[in-house]
Design a protein around this motif. Structure first.
Motif, mmCIF file in Angstrom:
data_model
loop_
_atom_site.group_PDB
_atom_site.id
_atom_site.type_symbol
_atom_site.label_atom_id
_atom_site.label_comp_id
_atom_site.label_asym_id
_atom_site.label_seq_id
_atom_site.Cartn_x
_atom_site.Cartn_y
_atom_site.Cartn_z
ATOM 1 N N MET A 5 0.845 -1.182 0.000
ATOM 2 C CA MET A 5 0.000 0.000 0.000
ATOM 3 C C MET A 5 0.887 1.241 0.000
ATOM 4 O O MET A 5 1.772 1.383 0.810
ATOM 5 N N ASN A 6 0.671 2.179 -0.926
ATOM 6 C CA ASN A 6 1.423 3.402 -0.967
ATOM 7 C C ASN A 6 0.824 4.406 -0.011
ATOM 8 O O ASN A 6 -0.376 4.510 0.152
ATOM 9 N N CYS A 7 1.681 5.189 0.633
ATOM 10 C CA CYS A 7 1.216 6.166 1.606
ATOM 11 C C CYS A 7 1.380 7.549 1.010
ATOM 12 O O CYS A 7 2.490 8.044 0.866
ATOM 13 N N HIS A 8 0.276 8.193 0.567
ATOM 14 C CA HIS A 8 0.301 9.517 -0.017
ATOM 15 C C HIS A 8 -0.185 10.526 0.995
ATOM 16 O O HIS A 8 -1.044 10.251 1.823
ATOM 17 N N ARG A 9 0.348 11.736 0.907
ATOM 18 C CA ARG A 9 -0.047 12.779 1.835
ATOM 19 C C ARG A 9 -1.468 13.228 1.549
ATOM 20 O O ARG A 9 -1.829 13.544 0.436
ATOM 21 N N PHE A 10 -2.284 13.242 2.583
ATOM 22 C CA PHE A 10 -3.684 13.640 2.467
ATOM 23 C C PHE A 10 -3.771 15.150 2.460
ATOM 24 O O PHE A 10 -3.003 15.832 3.128
ATOM 25 N N PHE B 206 0.043 -0.274 10.015
ATOM 26 C CA PHE B 206 -0.806 0.310 8.981
ATOM 27 C C PHE B 206 -0.131 1.531 8.373
ATOM 28 O O PHE B 206 0.682 2.198 9.036
ATOM 29 N N LEU B 207 -0.492 1.829 7.141
ATOM 30 C CA LEU B 207 -0.157 3.098 6.503
ATOM 31 C C LEU B 207 -1.424 3.922 6.400
ATOM 32 O O LEU B 207 -2.522 3.384 6.324
ATOM 33 N N SER B 208 -1.272 5.240 6.421
ATOM 34 C CA SER B 208 -2.432 6.118 6.413
ATOM 35 C C SER B 208 -2.182 7.322 5.516
ATOM 36 O O SER B 208 -1.067 7.856 5.459
ATOM 37 N N GLN B 209 -3.224 7.755 4.833
ATOM 38 C CA GLN B 209 -3.161 8.983 4.058
ATOM 39 C C GLN B 209 -3.524 10.192 4.912
ATOM 40 O O GLN B 209 -3.258 11.322 4.545
ATOM 41 N N LEU C 288 6.284 7.748 13.109
ATOM 42 C CA LEU C 288 5.275 6.988 13.822
ATOM 43 C C LEU C 288 5.038 5.632 13.173
ATOM 44 O O LEU C 288 5.146 5.488 11.957
ATOM 45 N N LEU C 289 4.698 4.656 13.994
ATOM 46 C CA LEU C 289 4.300 3.341 13.534
ATOM 47 C C LEU C 289 2.848 3.151 13.955
ATOM 48 O O LEU C 289 2.553 3.053 15.140
ATOM 49 N N LEU C 290 1.940 3.135 12.978
ATOM 50 C CA LEU C 290 0.519 2.967 13.250
ATOM 51 C C LEU C 290 0.207 1.479 13.404
ATOM 52 O O LEU C 290 0.718 0.649 12.649
ATOM 53 N N HIS C 291 -0.670 1.143 14.360
ATOM 54 C CA HIS C 291 -0.909 -0.273 14.624
ATOM 55 C C HIS C 291 -2.297 -0.479 15.219
ATOM 56 O O HIS C 291 -2.977 0.477 15.621
ATOM 57 N N ASP C 292 -2.718 -1.742 15.292
ATOM 58 C CA ASP C 292 -4.039 -2.074 15.837
ATOM 59 C C ASP C 292 -3.957 -2.957 17.074
ATOM 60 O O ASP C 292 -4.895 -3.672 17.410
ATOM 61 N N CYS C 293 -2.820 -2.909 17.792
ATOM 62 C CA CYS C 293 -2.709 -3.695 19.016
ATOM 63 C C CYS C 293 -3.701 -3.182 20.057
ATOM 64 O O CYS C 293 -3.812 -1.981 20.280
ATOM 65 N N ASP C 294 -4.421 -4.109 20.696
ATOM 66 C CA ASP C 294 -5.336 -3.729 21.775
ATOM 67 C C ASP C 294 -4.560 -3.014 22.879
ATOM 68 O O ASP C 294 -3.489 -3.451 23.285
ATOM 69 N N PRO D 242 -7.327 3.130 9.533
ATOM 70 C CA PRO D 242 -6.138 3.986 9.554
ATOM 71 C C PRO D 242 -6.389 5.415 9.095
ATOM 72 O O PRO D 242 -5.518 6.272 9.266
ATOM 73 N N GLU D 243 -7.568 5.692 8.521
ATOM 74 C CA GLU D 243 -7.868 7.055 8.099
ATOM 75 C C GLU D 243 -8.681 7.828 9.136
ATOM 76 O O GLU D 243 -8.788 9.050 9.056
#
Length: 280
Positions: A1-6, A187-190, A197-203, A249-250
């Motif tokens: 997944m490419n991460c583009h600036r929103f 995760f990557l986010s726009q 930062l490292l985005l993640h879904d850990c509880d 992630p958005e």
């Protein structure tokens, strides 16, 4: 997944995506507790608990910290005391934005075995800034303790940041123990764009801030958990839906400060000052 600036300003993001200065973080699930337990955290194995503890300041539990295994050069220069790593915001009162006066590290979260802080590394964390992405980028701090800890600690790792298998160690206030959240991923986010930062879904929940995000394959620390990034027109009202929500992630995702070259350089500088007995 490419991460583009929103196409959104950081000023707007600061308003719409607040990060709590305490240890608020999402407990992700499908939002339906009837089909299973949303909180998937379990008691951490004892070998991992040995390297993790809680931070208690001014009588209250403020977060989690990890005892780190120093690089050889840093270890040789350090005369006494161990080094722990945590999120900088756990050292600040969320209401007054002032540093707590008296803090200690409690190995394995044991209430009666606190080790008093000696010195705290220099950092750029600003508890009152409106730029929450920048705040998250700086939400990391090293702490020298007044005595040596028994176990060797965990290694910091630059190379594990791309791992697809992550784990989070942190205090679990619901179970009153050091828990592990497994089977989570990055995760990557726009919307939330930051190379630090490292985005993640850990509880995670209250008390988990400052806990180590671990590469499950190597057992090394790749980030320090900071909290949840939230983007919603509902603002604070959206916080009521965090528990059991699905990660997006958005709009809502947990974040950790990556272990990178800058973090390792700060560690080296900190231990050098400690070795020379200079004020820091």
């Amino acid at each position: 997944m490419n991460c583009h600036r929103f196409n959104i300003s950081l000023f707007a993001l600061a308003i719409l995506a607040p990060i709590s200065p305490t240890s608020m973080a999402a407990i992700f699930g499908d939002g339906n507790p009837a089909n299973g337990i949303e909180d998937q955290r379990l008691l951490a194995p004892i070998d991992l608990q040995h390297s993790v503890g809680t931070v208690i300041c001014d009588g209250g539990l403020r977060g989690t910290a990890v005892h780190i295994n120093l690089m050889h050069s840093d270890s040789d220069s350090l005369q006494q005391g161990s080094i722990v790593l945590t999120a900088a915001h756990v050292l600040y009162d969320p209401d007054t934005a002032q540093r707590y006066e008296k803090c200690a590290y409690h190995p394995q979260g044991k209430r009666f075995s606190g080790v008093v802080f000696d010195r705290v590394s220099a950092h750029d964390f600003r508890p009152t800034t409106n730029n929450k992405i920048r705040q998250a980028n700086q939400d990391i701090v090293f702490i020298a303790l007044k005595k040596k800890l028994r176990h060797s600690g965990m290694e910091l790792n630059l190379t594990g940041q791309s791992s697809r298998h992550l784990q989070l160690l942190g205090f679990n206030e619901n179970q009153n123990n050091i828990s592990i959240s497994s089977n989570c991923q990055p995760f990557l986010s726009q919307t939330f764009v930051s190379s630090q930062l490292l985005l993640h879904d850990c509880d995670a929940g209250r008390g988990a801030s400052g806990g180590p995000l671990i590469d499950a394959e190597t057992g090394t620390v790749v980030g320090i958990h900071g909290g949840t990034l939230l983007f919603s027109p509902l603002g604070k009202e959206a916080r009521n839906t965090i528990a059991g929500a699905s990660v997006d992630p958005e709009t809502m995702v947990n974040q950790a400060r990556k272990i990178d070259v800058d973090v390792l350089a700060k560690l080296h500088d900190f231990t050098a000052y400690l070795a020379k007995h200079l004020p820091y």
